[in-house]
Design a protein around this motif. Structure first.
Motif, mmCIF file in Angstrom:
data_model
loop_
_atom_site.group_PDB
_atom_site.id
_atom_site.type_symbol
_atom_site.label_atom_id
_atom_site.label_comp_id
_atom_site.label_asym_id
_atom_site.label_seq_id
_atom_site.Cartn_x
_atom_site.Cartn_y
_atom_site.Cartn_z
ATOM 1 N N LEU A 153 0.836 -1.205 0.000
ATOM 2 C CA LEU A 153 0.000 0.000 0.000
ATOM 3 C C LEU A 153 0.871 1.255 0.000
ATOM 4 C CD1 LEU A 153 -2.756 -1.172 2.520
ATOM 5 C CD2 LEU A 153 -3.128 -0.623 0.108
ATOM 6 N N ALA A 154 1.984 1.216 0.745
ATOM 7 C CA ALA A 154 2.907 2.355 0.772
ATOM 8 C C ALA A 154 3.575 2.555 -0.578
ATOM 9 C CB ALA A 154 3.957 2.145 1.867
ATOM 10 N N VAL A 155 3.936 1.465 -1.235
ATOM 11 C CA VAL A 155 4.547 1.537 -2.567
ATOM 12 C C VAL A 155 3.557 2.136 -3.569
ATOM 13 C CG1 VAL A 155 5.445 0.179 -4.501
ATOM 14 C CG2 VAL A 155 6.167 -0.365 -2.164
ATOM 15 N N CYS A 156 2.313 1.660 -3.527
ATOM 16 C CA CYS A 156 1.290 2.156 -4.461
ATOM 17 C C CYS A 156 0.969 3.627 -4.216
ATOM 18 C CB CYS A 156 0.017 1.310 -4.350
ATOM 19 S SG CYS A 156 0.234 -0.367 -4.969
ATOM 20 N N GLU A 157 1.008 4.045 -2.954
ATOM 21 C CA GLU A 157 0.786 5.463 -2.641
ATOM 22 C C GLU A 157 1.922 6.307 -3.223
ATOM 23 O OE1 GLU A 157 -0.049 8.406 1.191
ATOM 24 O OE2 GLU A 157 0.307 6.264 1.512
ATOM 25 N N ALA A 158 3.145 5.805 -3.083
ATOM 26 C CA ALA A 158 4.289 6.532 -3.642
ATOM 27 C C ALA A 158 4.227 6.599 -5.159
ATOM 28 C CB ALA A 158 5.589 5.855 -3.193
ATOM 29 N N ALA A 159 3.688 5.544 -5.775
ATOM 30 C CA ALA A 159 3.571 5.490 -7.237
ATOM 31 C C ALA A 159 2.294 6.163 -7.739
ATOM 32 C CB ALA A 159 3.589 4.033 -7.700
ATOM 33 N N ASP A 160 1.459 6.637 -6.813
ATOM 34 C CA ASP A 160 0.188 7.303 -7.132
ATOM 35 C C ASP A 160 -0.735 6.400 -7.957
ATOM 36 O OD1 ASP A 160 -1.651 9.377 -7.002
ATOM 37 O OD2 ASP A 160 -0.925 10.329 -8.843
ATOM 38 N N ILE A 161 -0.874 5.144 -7.510
ATOM 39 C CA ILE A 161 -1.737 4.174 -8.186
ATOM 40 C C ILE A 161 -2.886 3.772 -7.262
ATOM 41 C CG2 ILE A 161 -1.870 1.798 -9.073
ATOM 42 C CD1 ILE A 161 0.983 2.211 -10.144
ATOM 43 N N GLN A 162 -4.102 3.941 -7.740
ATOM 44 C CA GLN A 162 -5.285 3.521 -6.992
ATOM 45 C C GLN A 162 -5.504 2.022 -7.187
ATOM 46 O OE1 GLN A 162 -7.148 5.689 -5.003
ATOM 47 N NE2 GLN A 162 -5.448 7.078 -5.479
ATOM 48 N N LEU A 163 -5.907 1.318 -6.136
ATOM 49 C CA LEU A 163 -6.124 -0.123 -6.210
ATOM 50 C C LEU A 163 -7.604 -0.451 -6.346
ATOM 51 C CD1 LEU A 163 -3.687 -1.456 -3.443
ATOM 52 C CD2 LEU A 163 -3.213 -0.846 -5.807
ATOM 53 N N HIS A 164 -7.904 -1.387 -7.235
ATOM 54 C CA HIS A 164 -9.280 -1.863 -7.368
ATOM 55 C C HIS A 164 -9.695 -2.602 -6.095
ATOM 56 C CE1 HIS A 164 -12.884 -3.393 -9.389
ATOM 57 N NE2 HIS A 164 -12.627 -4.555 -8.828
ATOM 58 N N GLN A 165 -10.945 -2.457 -5.716
ATOM 59 C CA GLN A 165 -11.475 -3.098 -4.506
ATOM 60 C C GLN A 165 -12.115 -4.444 -4.863
ATOM 61 O OE1 GLN A 165 -13.814 -0.561 -1.871
ATOM 62 N NE2 GLN A 165 -15.167 -2.267 -1.379
ATOM 63 N N VAL A 223 9.110 -5.727 -3.549
ATOM 64 C CA VAL A 223 10.485 -5.356 -3.195
ATOM 65 C C VAL A 223 11.116 -4.502 -4.291
ATOM 66 C CG1 VAL A 223 12.793 -6.253 -2.686
ATOM 67 C CG2 VAL A 223 10.779 -7.422 -1.768
ATOM 68 N N SER A 224 11.012 -4.942 -5.545
ATOM 69 C CA SER A 224 11.689 -4.228 -6.635
ATOM 70 C C SER A 224 11.067 -2.856 -6.903
ATOM 71 C CB SER A 224 11.681 -5.074 -7.911
ATOM 72 O OG SER A 224 10.366 -5.367 -8.320
ATOM 73 N N ILE A 225 9.730 -2.775 -6.870
ATOM 74 C CA ILE A 225 9.088 -1.469 -7.096
ATOM 75 C C ILE A 225 9.293 -0.569 -5.879
ATOM 76 C CG2 ILE A 225 6.916 -0.290 -7.640
ATOM 77 C CD1 ILE A 225 6.003 -2.883 -9.022
ATOM 78 N N GLY A 226 9.338 -1.183 -4.692
ATOM 79 C CA GLY A 226 9.634 -0.413 -3.484
ATOM 80 C C GLY A 226 10.982 0.281 -3.566
ATOM 81 N N LYS A 227 11.985 -0.434 -4.078
ATOM 82 C CA LYS A 227 13.321 0.162 -4.242
ATOM 83 C C LYS A 227 13.275 1.367 -5.174
ATOM 84 C CE LYS A 227 16.001 -4.044 -3.353
ATOM 85 N NZ LYS A 227 16.798 -5.143 -3.970
ATOM 86 N N LYS A 228 12.473 1.257 -6.226
ATOM 87 C CA LYS A 228 12.351 2.343 -7.206
ATOM 88 C C LYS A 228 11.842 3.628 -6.558
ATOM 89 C CE LYS A 228 9.905 3.406 -11.529
ATOM 90 N NZ LYS A 228 8.916 2.893 -12.512
ATOM 91 N N TYR A 229 10.937 3.471 -5.576
ATOM 92 C CA TYR A 229 10.328 4.642 -4.939
ATOM 93 C C TYR A 229 10.894 4.918 -3.536
ATOM 94 C CZ TYR A 229 6.966 4.803 -8.731
ATOM 95 O OH TYR A 229 6.382 4.919 -9.965
ATOM 96 N N GLY A 230 11.945 4.194 -3.163
ATOM 97 C CA GLY A 230 12.570 4.428 -1.869
ATOM 98 C C GLY A 230 11.746 3.961 -0.680
ATOM 99 N N ILE A 231 10.883 2.948 -0.885
ATOM 100 C CA ILE A 231 10.056 2.395 0.188
ATOM 101 C C ILE A 231 10.673 1.081 0.669
ATOM 102 C CG2 ILE A 231 7.752 1.576 0.840
ATOM 103 C CD1 ILE A 231 7.792 4.529 0.057
ATOM 104 N N LYS A 232 10.921 0.972 1.959
ATOM 105 C CA LYS A 232 11.499 -0.254 2.512
ATOM 106 C C LYS A 232 10.439 -1.355 2.600
ATOM 107 C CE LYS A 232 15.116 2.058 5.153
ATOM 108 N NZ LYS A 232 15.690 2.310 6.489
ATOM 109 N N THR A 233 10.833 -2.582 2.223
ATOM 110 C CA THR A 233 9.883 -3.703 2.183
ATOM 111 C C THR A 233 10.497 -4.956 2.817
ATOM 112 O OG1 THR A 233 10.659 -4.235 -0.054
ATOM 113 C CG2 THR A 233 8.692 -2.830 0.121
ATOM 114 N N PRO A 234 10.920 -4.874 4.066
ATOM 115 C CA PRO A 234 11.616 -6.018 4.683
ATOM 116 C C PRO A 234 10.767 -7.263 4.846
ATOM 117 C CG PRO A 234 11.099 -4.331 6.322
ATOM 118 C CD PRO A 234 10.816 -3.729 4.979
ATOM 119 N N VAL A 235 9.466 -7.107 5.077
ATOM 120 C CA VAL A 235 8.603 -8.283 5.277
ATOM 121 C C VAL A 235 8.469 -9.065 3.979
ATOM 122 C CG1 VAL A 235 6.285 -9.066 5.900
ATOM 123 C CG2 VAL A 235 7.362 -7.216 7.197
#
Length: 321
Positions: free
Chosen positions: A224-236, A294-306
């Motif tokens: 969710l943090a990665v998608c917020e950084a990428a400005d992408i809305q998620l389908h419900q 993980v890979s998209i998180g790196k692109k936007y500087g979001i840590k994804t350890p889990v």
């Protein structure tokens, strides 16, 4: 329409069964083992958590495209239901079995596999599709739908005609024009695939344990943090907004059980496709699911350890099996 299911495993056989029951002309391009099971059991049997059961035989079962494709002609629609890591290598095979006006629909989980092939097929109508429910392969060519949801396809004249046939025969099918929110929203739910394989429990039982839900909630928060950084809305896909899912997962067992029943129907037998892959000693799609976080998180500087830890656990299971 002359339709082919390319790479018919659990999802592909369930899709083929629904299309055949809906009186569409369907051929399966599958492994010899799948073909033998279907022939031995006089067809594909579909079952679901509501008690549905029906057996149907596809028009053709093809195991060698090079030798057999000329018999059945070119296909108007090809559903590609292979695993993500198998997609990039099939461009030539797809070109051999289609014509200029064919639609090729990629039905993979996760992110990355569609991008790996689309440039090789840029003159075709390339679409994406989603299976927002769980299919478990059982003995005797039985394919069991264990959770609610309907096939969701990107809009074009072929998919609209397919939707009409499915709906006329009592099956649901959704058509969407913008597929990015669909793919990214589905990935949020797919984050449980790997955890289900790690716990080695049916999904319903897995989610009954607070500890398991806590890990899933953390993995979802990262995406969710990665998608917020990428400005992408998620389908419900469930009855609550995607952003609320981690909060619901973190509720005490009693409250979660009540809410979960209202959010999503899950059969007690349902397991993830990644669990099936681990049991069958096959390579999984974890790089395209948790690995994509993980890979998209790196692109936007979001840590994804889990999600990184989950990828590593699955890699260990792959090696052990």
């Amino acid at each position: 329409m002359n339709i082919a299911i390319f790479g018919a495993g659990s999802t592909g056989c369930y899709l083929a069964g629904q299309l055949c029951i809906s009186e569409l002309q369907v051929s399966l391009i599958c492994r010899p083992a799948i073909k033998q099971k279907i022939i031995a059991n006089n067809g594909i049997t579909l079952t679901d958590y509501n008690g549905f059961k029906q057996t149907i035989m596809p028009q053709a079962l093809i195991t060698d495209i090079n030798q057999e494709s000329s018999i059945y002609g070119k296909f108007d629609v090809v559903f590609v239901t292979l695993k993500c890591h198998q997609v990039s290598s099939i461009a030539n095979q797809l070109m051999a079995i289609t014509h200029d006006n064919s639609s090729i629909i990629f039905m993979q989980n996760g992110l990355g596999s569609f991008d790996s092939i689309k440039d090789s097929l840029d003159h075709y109508s390339l679409l994406q599709g989603i299976t927002p429910f769980n299919v478990l392969q059982l003995p005797n060519a039985v394919f069991h739908k264990g959770t609610e949801g309907v096939f969701t396809l990107q809009a074009n004249p072929h998919t609209i005609a397919i939707q009409s046939a499915l709906v006329n025969h009592g099956f649901g099918c959704d058509i969407e024009a913008d597929f990015t929110p669909m793919i990214y929203g589905k990935l949020l739910l797919n984050l449980n695939n790997a955890l289900n394989a790690v716990t080695d429990l049916p999904i319903k039982q897995q989610l009954s344990h607070y500890k398991n839900r806590r890990i899933l909630a953390k993995a979802m928060k990262e995406w969710l943090a990665v998608c917020e950084a990428a400005d992408i809305q998620l389908h419900q896909y469930t009855k609550v907004k995607p952003s609320w899912l981690p909060t619901i997962l973190l509720l005490p067992n009693v409250l979660f059980t009540v809410l979960a029943k209202q959010m999503l129907d899950i059969d007690p037998k349902a397991r993830s496709s990644m669990w099936e892959d681990i049991q069958a000693k096959r390579k999984t799609e974890v790089d395209y699911i948790n690995g994509a976080v993980v890979s998209i998180g790196k692109k936007y500087g979001i840590k994804t350890p889990v999600n990184q830890a989950i990828v590593e656990q699955i890699k260990q299971l792959e090696q052990r099996h």
